[in-house]
Design an enzyme around this catalytic site. Structure first.
Site, short mmCIF file in Angstrom:
data_model
loop_
_atom_site.label_atom_id
_atom_site.label_comp_id
_atom_site.label_asym_id
_atom_site.label_seq_id
_atom_site.Cartn_x
_atom_site.Cartn_y
_atom_site.Cartn_z
N ASN A 208 -14.49 2.81 -10.21
CA ASN A 208 -13.16 3.24 -10.65
C ASN A 208 -12.76 2.43 -11.87
O ASN A 208 -13.51 1.55 -12.31
CB ASN A 208 -12.15 3.10 -9.50
CG ASN A 208 -12.06 1.67 -9.01
OD1 ASN A 208 -11.64 0.78 -9.74
ND2 ASN A 208 -12.49 1.44 -7.77
N ASP A 305 -11.63 -0.79 5.71
CA ASP A 305 -10.38 -1.09 5.01
C ASP A 305 -10.14 -2.59 5.18
O ASP A 305 -9.69 -3.06 6.23
CB ASP A 305 -9.22 -0.28 5.58
CG ASP A 305 -7.97 -0.42 4.72
OD1 ASP A 305 -7.73 -1.54 4.21
OD2 ASP A 305 -7.24 0.57 4.55
N LYS A 338 2.59 2.84 3.19
CA LYS A 338 1.29 2.13 3.20
C LYS A 338 1.44 0.77 3.84
O LYS A 338 0.57 0.31 4.58
CB LYS A 338 0.77 2.02 1.76
CG LYS A 338 -0.69 1.65 1.67
CD LYS A 338 -1.24 1.83 0.26
CE LYS A 338 -1.51 3.27 -0.10
NZ LYS A 338 -2.05 3.43 -1.45
N1 CTP Z 1 -8.02 -1.82 0.33
C1 CTP Z 1 -8.97 -2.58 0.99
N2 CTP Z 1 -10.09 -1.99 1.47
C2 CTP Z 1 -10.31 -0.66 1.31
C3 CTP Z 1 -9.34 0.13 0.63
C4 CTP Z 1 -8.22 -0.48 0.14
O1 CTP Z 1 -8.78 -3.78 1.13
N3 CTP Z 1 -11.40 -0.11 1.79
C5 CTP Z 1 -6.78 -2.45 -0.14
C6 CTP Z 1 -6.63 -2.55 -1.63
O2 CTP Z 1 -7.16 -3.77 -2.12
C7 CTP Z 1 -5.13 -2.48 -1.80
C8 CTP Z 1 -4.67 -1.62 -0.67
O3 CTP Z 1 -5.74 -1.65 0.28
O4 CTP Z 1 -4.54 -3.76 -1.58
C9 CTP Z 1 -4.30 -0.22 -1.02
O5 CTP Z 1 -5.38 0.53 -1.33
P1 CTP Z 1 -5.33 2.11 -1.56
O6 CTP Z 1 -6.71 2.48 -1.95
O7 CTP Z 1 -4.22 2.44 -2.49
O8 CTP Z 1 -4.92 2.62 -0.15
P2 CTP Z 1 -5.44 3.82 0.65
O9 CTP Z 1 -5.48 3.38 2.06
O10 CTP Z 1 -6.70 4.30 0.04
O11 CTP Z 1 -4.29 4.89 0.50
P3 CTP Z 1 -4.23 6.22 -0.37
O12 CTP Z 1 -5.60 6.82 -0.26
O13 CTP Z 1 -3.15 6.95 0.27
O14 CTP Z 1 -3.89 5.82 -1.76
#
Ligand code: CTP
Length: 398
Positions: A208, A305, A338
């Site tokens: 990304n 996550d 979130k």
């Molecule tokens: N994050 C993480 N591990 C993942 C995905 C996300 O630690 N596998 C953390 C990111 O570092 C950030 C937060 O979660 O602090 C938000 O990530 P985001 O990608 O925006 O959240 P999502 O759960 O993917 O929500 P959405 O898809 O609705 O944007």
């Protein structure tokens, strides 16, 4: 920040010695007293007069100078400081330190001192990469010597790579963190940063646009407040700051493992843009076109996550868990949801719609979501967002 701190600065003989002059100025601006020591080779790059003029102090040069010994003996000189800093630390000086040699004033002071020592290595990339230097470097780290840099970049000799002395503000910050009584002194803060790369095959990956700039700025700001920072970073396009413990990873899974290994921490900030999915059927060899014109089918598996995992852990959960949310619409609402979903204490939300230029840009406009509600900050340079956030973290940890 460095009021009344005494620094013994050993200037080695490398082209980066010119930066030592600026270092003296910056340290004095912060209130430190700098006692300079110039090696014989150092004198080839900067003059004793400029060093002593900037330090407003005598510059020490000789081990067997009876005048010096009458004023302040070398043993006393090695101890009348809060910190000994070697900048530039040449390959030769590092070798002397690692081997315990004492054949000139600088090496004798380094052997005789009972104070902490910080080095800012500086040399040609080949000299830095040489197994002898790497051996000496590992020995110095094992001996408890603090290190700032080296950075990577173009060198005076025309080559490119690691070996460049850390920039002066980074050295000053590292000295501040080592000596400072910042509000985060004694705290351990973990920061994730940058994108992740999820392999498709050995040569291709899914990534990304995160540059890692906000995470790096945050790690530096936390360091400046005295925290010990574990900086777990994906393949970012901005360099990791000096004076933090860097763990470089590539995939989300590796990041999750590195986070688990770095815990416990007082606070954890998840600024990384982690890929939600990895390619489940990543190929072991480079994928080839099969001639049918049909695209290959990629299957995806969900990545751990990391934020949610840490936020929801029972024993050993950091006292403060901070997530980031990159949104393109309904920023505060989505980020508030979130925060609840992930179980973290705060969410730093930003609008990453392309027209904001925030992703990969120099500025950020964030909304901080806490248990008390949403707080919108003005658009600020990422370093300033980091500084404010670090102060809030310090405040929350008390
Ligand atoms: N994050 C993480 N591990 C993942 C995905 C996300 O630690 N596998 C953390 C990111 O570092 C950030 C937060 O979660 O602090 C938000 O990530 P985001 O990608 O925006 O959240 P999502 O759960 O993917 O929500 P959405 O898809 O609705 O944007």
């Amino acid at each position: 920040m460095l009021a009344d701190k005494r620094i013994l600065l050993i200037i080695g003989g490398g082209i980066a010695a010119y930066k030592a002059l600026d270092l003296i100025r910056r340290l004095r601006e912060q209130g430190a007293a700098v006692t300079p020591v110039l090696t014989r080779a150092g004198e080839e790059f900067v003059t004793p007069l400029s060093v002593s003029a900037l330090a407003a102090q005598k510059v020490y040069r000789d081990l067997f100078d009876l005048t010096d010994e009458a004023e302040m003996g070398h043993i006393e000189l090695s101890r009348a400081a809060d910190l000994v800093v070697v900048a530039p630390a040449t390959a030769d000086l590092m070798a002397k330190m690692a081997g315990g040699l004492a054949n000139d004033l600088a090496s004798t002071l380094l052997l005789a001192t009972d104070k902490r020592v910080m080095i800012a290595p500086s040399m040609n990339v080949r000299m830095w990469d040489h197994p002898a230097t790497q051996r000496n470097f590992a020995q110095l780290q094992a001996d408890g010597v603090m290190v700032v840099g080296p950075g990577e970049g173009p060198m005076a000799c025309g080559e490119f790579g690691p070996g460049r002395m850390a920039e002066v503000p980074d050295i000053v910050a590292a000295i501040g963190a080592a000596l400072g009584d910042g509000p985060l002194k004694g705290r351990h803060v973990l920061v994730t940063s940058g994108p992740t790369h999820e392999p498709i095959d050995p040569v291709r990956y899914i990534a990304n646009r995160s540059s890692g700039a906000q995470g790096a700025a945050l790690a530096a700001a936390l360091r400046d407040l005295g925290a010990r920072v574990s900086f777990i970073t994906g393949p970012a396009s901005v360099p990791a700051p000096a004076g933090v413990d860097v763990v470089a990873v590539e995939t989300a899974q590796q990041m999750a493992d590195a986070v688990a290994a770095a815990l416990p921490a007082d606070a954890a900030v998840f600024a990384a843009a982690v890929a939600d999915w990895r390619v489940a059927n990543a190929a072991g060899q480079k994928m080839k076109k099969d001639g049918t014109g049909k695209p290959p089918a990629l299957e995806f598996a969900e990545n751990p996550d990391i934020l949610a995992r840490v936020a929801q852990m029972g024993d050993g959960r950091p006292r403060l868990v901070v997530g980031f949310a990159a949104e393109t619409e309904h920023v505060a609402d989505y980020a508030t949801a979130k925060r609840a979903r992930k179980g973290c204490d705060w969410i730093v939300a930003n609008d990453v719609s392309p027209e904001t230029g925030i992703m990969g840009g120099a500025e950020n406009a964030v909304t901080l979501i806490t248990g008390q509600g949403a707080e919108s900050w003005p658009r600020l340079p990422k370093a300033e967002v980091a500084r404010r956030l670090a102060l809030r973290i310090a405040d929350a940890l008390g």
